[in-house]
Design an enzyme around this catalytic site. Structure first.
Site, PDB file in Angstrom:
ATOM      1  N   HIS A 288       6.989 -11.481  10.811  1.00  0.00           N
ATOM      2  CA  HIS A 288       7.417 -10.970   9.341  1.00  0.00           C
ATOM      3  C   HIS A 288       6.256 -11.331   8.337  1.00  0.00           C
ATOM      4  CE1 HIS A 288      11.198 -11.541  11.595  1.00  0.00           C
ATOM      5  NE2 HIS A 288      11.496 -10.582  11.052  1.00  0.00           N
ATOM      6  N   HIS A 292       3.537  -6.140   8.929  1.00  0.00           N
ATOM      7  CA  HIS A 292       4.736  -5.570   9.303  1.00  0.00           C
ATOM      8  C   HIS A 292       5.233  -4.997   8.207  1.00  0.00           C
ATOM      9  CE1 HIS A 292       8.879  -5.366  10.641  1.00  0.00           C
ATOM     10  NE2 HIS A 292       9.233  -6.185   9.667  1.00  0.00           N
ATOM     11  N   HIS A 328      11.869  -5.590   2.121  1.00  0.00           N
ATOM     12  CA  HIS A 328      12.966  -5.933   3.036  1.00  0.00           C
ATOM     13  C   HIS A 328      12.692  -7.299   3.847  1.00  0.00           C
ATOM     14  CE1 HIS A 328       9.875  -4.809   6.195  1.00  0.00           C
ATOM     15  NE2 HIS A 328      10.779  -5.370   7.095  1.00  0.00           N
ATOM     16  N   ASP A 329      11.661  -7.846   3.788  1.00  0.00           N
ATOM     17  CA  ASP A 329      11.354  -8.919   4.303  1.00  0.00           C
ATOM     18  C   ASP A 329      10.387 -10.263   3.335  1.00  0.00           C
ATOM     19  OD1 ASP A 329      12.524  -9.072   6.853  1.00  0.00           O
ATOM     20  OD2 ASP A 329      10.701  -8.294   7.954  1.00  0.00           O
TER      21      ASP A 329
END
Length: 333
Positions: A288, A292, A328-329
């Site tokens: 993560h 990524h 998103h992460d």
């Protein structure tokens, strides 16, 4: 409801007609006007049941088609309502920002002092000779880094320094920086040679990006020209940009699709936003990390435009999806 009523009524009429024929067509002589002649051949109820089941299935298919059309029309109306709501909220937000700035005549300066210094140095670098320009670029690069106060551990080769000691010192400094500088904003700009460049051109995006060596910058631009391909090498981009692939990927895709101009996105704020988000990805995390996030963003972009999804969603949907992929992460453990 009316389709179900029609199906039931039609089947009832059909069954009634067949039953009437079966009951009253019984006169073998053909002389009785009340009953008529004998049916020849007689009614085969197995065939009639098959026909009725077929009609029932056709009616059910029409009922489902009507339901689908209603649901689809409702979803279109709902999406249109959401779009209008977002547009209204966008206008309200723009008005709030305008009021916050105190109007057009007295805007609030939100740029950091360090960024102002780098901008001044950039302007000066365009007006001096090549030697001094190169020195100024070095200064800008140092100011733009997140290691402004880190000691220089590039030991002289002539000095006998134990490799384990050197490695230990580097690791300790990097750990301290990652704890204390997660929110640091570099916002650095690369130098220009005074040429007139389009502010939202993907080819000339280097005006807005963190400082890179000229040779590396050309390699990055060449790599980003292939960003719409499925086999785009995000790992190579991460290596070339010193662990900043998300910034370059996001800015390129937002520029290439003209989102910056269409939605009146301020370039400085966009750079600071992307920088902050990327610093929220811990590159010590083997999965993560910002590489990524860049991979997810580029793959999503590929499926939207090359996969044909863009034909079924709005530009606002696409922008929302890209931003969702970027964050998103964020700060994922």
């Amino acid at each position: 409801i009316h389709v179900i009523i029609f199906i039931i009524g039609f089947l009832a009429a059909y069954i009634g007609s067949v039953a009437f024929m079966e009951r009253f067509y019984t006169d073998s002589t053909g002389l009785d006007s009340a009953t008529g002649r004998v049916l020849d051949p007689r009614i085969n109820w197995y065939q009639e049941v098959t026909i009725m089941l077929s009609l029932l299935l056709v009616g059910f298919a029409f009922m489902m088609l009507e339901r689908f059309v209603k649901l689809y029309a409702h979803s279109l109306l709902e999406r249109n309502h959401q779009t209008l709501t977002l547009e209204k909220e966008k206008e309200e937000l723009k008005q709030e920002i305008k009021r916050y700035k105190g109007g057009d005549e007295n805007p609030v300066d939100l740029d950091a002092p360090l960024q102002k210094v780098m901008q001044v140095l950039q302007v000066i670098s365009n007006e001096v000779d090549a030697t001094l320009r190169e020195q100024l670029h070095t200064v800008i690069k140092i100011l733009a880094s997140n290691k402004l106060y880190a000691p220089n551990l590039n030991f002289d080769e002539s000095k006998a320094v134990d490799g384990d000691v050197s490695s230990f010192l580097h690791q300790m400094i990097e750990l301290g920086e990652q704890k204390n500088n997660n929110k640091f904003l570099s916002g650095a700009l690369t130098y220009t040679n005074g040429e007139d460049k389009s502010p939202h051109s993907a080819k000339n995006m280097s005006i807005y990006l963190p400082v890179l060596d000229k040779g590396i910058e050309m390699q990055v631009q060449a790599l980003l020209e292939r960003i719409e391909e499925y086999d785009f090498n995000v790992f190579e981009l991460a290596d070339l940009t010193n662990g900043r692939p998300l910034f370059f990927t996001a800015y390129t895709l937002l520029s290439r699709n003209d989102f910056i101009r269409k939605y009146d996105i301020d370039d400085n704020r966009l750079r600071r936003f992307l920088t902050t988000i990327e610093q929220g990805y811990d590159n010590r995390n083997t999965y993560h990390n910002s590489t990524h996030a860049s991979d997810v963003l580029q793959t999503l972009f590929y499926f939207i435009y090359r996969g044909g999804l863009s034909q079924y969603i709005t530009e606002l949907d696409i922008l929302s999806a890209l931003i969702a992929a970027i964050i998103h992460d964020f700060e994922h453990p």
